[in-house]
Design a protein around this motif. Structure first.
Motif, short mmCIF file in Angstrom:
data_model
loop_
_atom_site.label_atom_id
_atom_site.label_comp_id
_atom_site.label_asym_id
_atom_site.label_seq_id
_atom_site.Cartn_x
_atom_site.Cartn_y
_atom_site.Cartn_z
N GLU A 6 0.85 -1.19 0.00
CA GLU A 6 0.00 0.00 0.00
C GLU A 6 0.89 1.24 0.00
O GLU A 6 1.99 1.22 0.55
CB GLU A 6 -0.88 0.04 1.26
N HIS A 119 -5.30 1.18 -1.54
CA HIS A 119 -5.52 1.06 -0.11
C HIS A 119 -6.44 -0.13 0.15
O HIS A 119 -7.17 -0.56 -0.74
CB HIS A 119 -6.16 2.34 0.43
N SER A 120 -6.45 -0.61 1.37
CA SER A 120 -7.32 -1.74 1.72
C SER A 120 -8.78 -1.32 1.56
O SER A 120 -9.11 -0.13 1.70
CB SER A 120 -7.07 -2.18 3.16
#
Length: 144
Positions: A6, A119-120
């Motif tokens: 990330e 991003h998650s």
């Protein structure tokens, strides 16, 4: 060989390289110009084009942009003068740690990053929820 991860907040992608995150499908040589609808505020025509030197900020742009399709991150080259983006500089973050800028001049697309990691899903949803809360309070205005 580096492992994909990330993006890291405030980490400059590469000295002298600028990025623009969006869902628009662009080709090398095309110009990003002011006067188009905002990626983030429906019905708003933008007076500036925004860009950054950090992969993190460009990733947020690609992930949060309005429209269908996948997010994209382009390597861009300013064709004229630019300034710090007042939406994040000092207003939200002292200085300009996101290395975010804006210009009234075109940005030329000189390449595309194709191997970036987003991003998650949890972080993206948290950001969307936070932006929705700002909109509901009328505090999500872009200073443009």
């Amino acid at each position: 060989m580096s492992v994909a991860r990330e993006p890291v907040a405030f980490e400059v992608y590469d000295d002298g390289v600028y990025l623009h995150g969006t869902k628009a499908d662009l080709a090398v040589g095309e110009l990003l110009v002011p006067g188009r609808e905002s990626n983030f505020e429906e019905g708003r025509v933008m007076n500036y084009v925004y860009f950054t030197a950090t992969l993190d900020a460009a990733t947020w742009g690609a992930e949060l942009a309005a429209g269908a399709g996948r997010g994209r991150i382009y390597i861009v080259e300013p064709t004229g003068e630019f300034e710090d983006d007042p939406n994040v500089t000092d207003k939200r973050l002292p200085g300009n740690p996101t290395q975010s800028f804006r210009t009234r001049e075109p940005l030329r697309v000189v390449g595309e990053l194709v191997d970036w990691v987003g991003h998650s899903p949890e972080k993206v949803q948290a950001m969307r929820d936070g932006l929705d809360a700002l909109r509901q309070r009328g505090a999500a205005q872009i200073e443009d």
